[in-house]
Scaffold this active site. Sequence first.
Site, PDB file in Angstrom:
ATOM      1  N   SER A 203       0.740  -1.157  -0.107  1.00 53.80           N
ATOM      2  CA  SER A 203       0.042  -0.033  -0.099  1.00 53.80           C
ATOM      3  C   SER A 203       0.831   1.358   0.152  1.00 53.80           C
ATOM      4  CB  SER A 203      -0.688   0.005   1.349  1.00 53.80           C
ATOM      5  OG  SER A 203      -1.696   1.294   1.487  1.00 53.80           O
TER       6      SER A 203
ATOM      7  N   TYR B  21      -1.649   0.327  10.341  1.00 51.15           N
ATOM      8  CA  TYR B  21      -1.843  -0.379   9.117  1.00 51.15           C
ATOM      9  C   TYR B  21      -0.531   0.164   8.092  1.00 51.15           C
ATOM     10  CZ  TYR B  21      -3.902  -0.889   4.277  1.00 51.15           C
ATOM     11  OH  TYR B  21      -3.766  -0.990   2.957  1.00 51.15           O
TER      12      TYR B  21
END
Length: 256
Positions: A136, A149
């Site tokens: 990501s 995250y």
Amino acid sequence: MELGGAVVLVTGGSAGIGRAVCLELAVAGAAVVVHGRDGRRTQDVADQVNGVAVLADLRQNDAVQALAGQALAAHGRVDVLVANAGLGWSGPFVEMSDQEIAELITVDLVATMRLARLLLPGMVERRTGCLLLVASVAGRTGVAGEAVYAAAKAGLDAFAESLRLELTGRGVQVGVVVPAAVSTGFFDRRGRAYDRRVPRPVKPETVARAIVRAIEQDRAETWIPRWIRLAAVVRVVFPGGYRRLAARFGESIRSG
């Protein structure tokens, strides 16, 4: 890598990016092993691609071993691992519970490491294989309200880069796909809807096509959309300016 006839395990394959990847792989002629937690949804995708459904909750300690065993039993081998399964969480870091932190790190990082460790020996022995990890942009730049995250995805990046160097000359390729926002149910499940104007979410099918190309062409790194890579470059080259901009655009998360 030639995907025709290859056995591909897709984690988190029952919805979103994973489902789209399974469909693209089937078109490419791969034998798809679809992993998910929800039995009905996972089997639905497996039926669509004439594949095999395997169930495992990667938050559980014994799930990875069970998943690897099921996947290997389906066709006797796994040639490609698309590590797509992941959890999200958005909000002030101090509001995360210990369990939420542990589960996110387990699913987004540790489970992929453990699964790769179990599947790699067969790939190395056959001198062919691929590990494709869905990372990501958060792991490259950091994102306000997504500290854990982002940390997990950054760890995934470092793991992939290190493993790629370790496997040089052994016939196994390692790649990462680095998407920004994607139009899936991920944002609904993380506890906060996506509300940024930039970058605009891309379709999961766009990411899936990029993943298949990355496998076929042995790409070490693929950004989606391509221009989002500039954010990571600016962060390295002009760190002060990047942090000022990031702080400005991340203010809504800290205050809300």
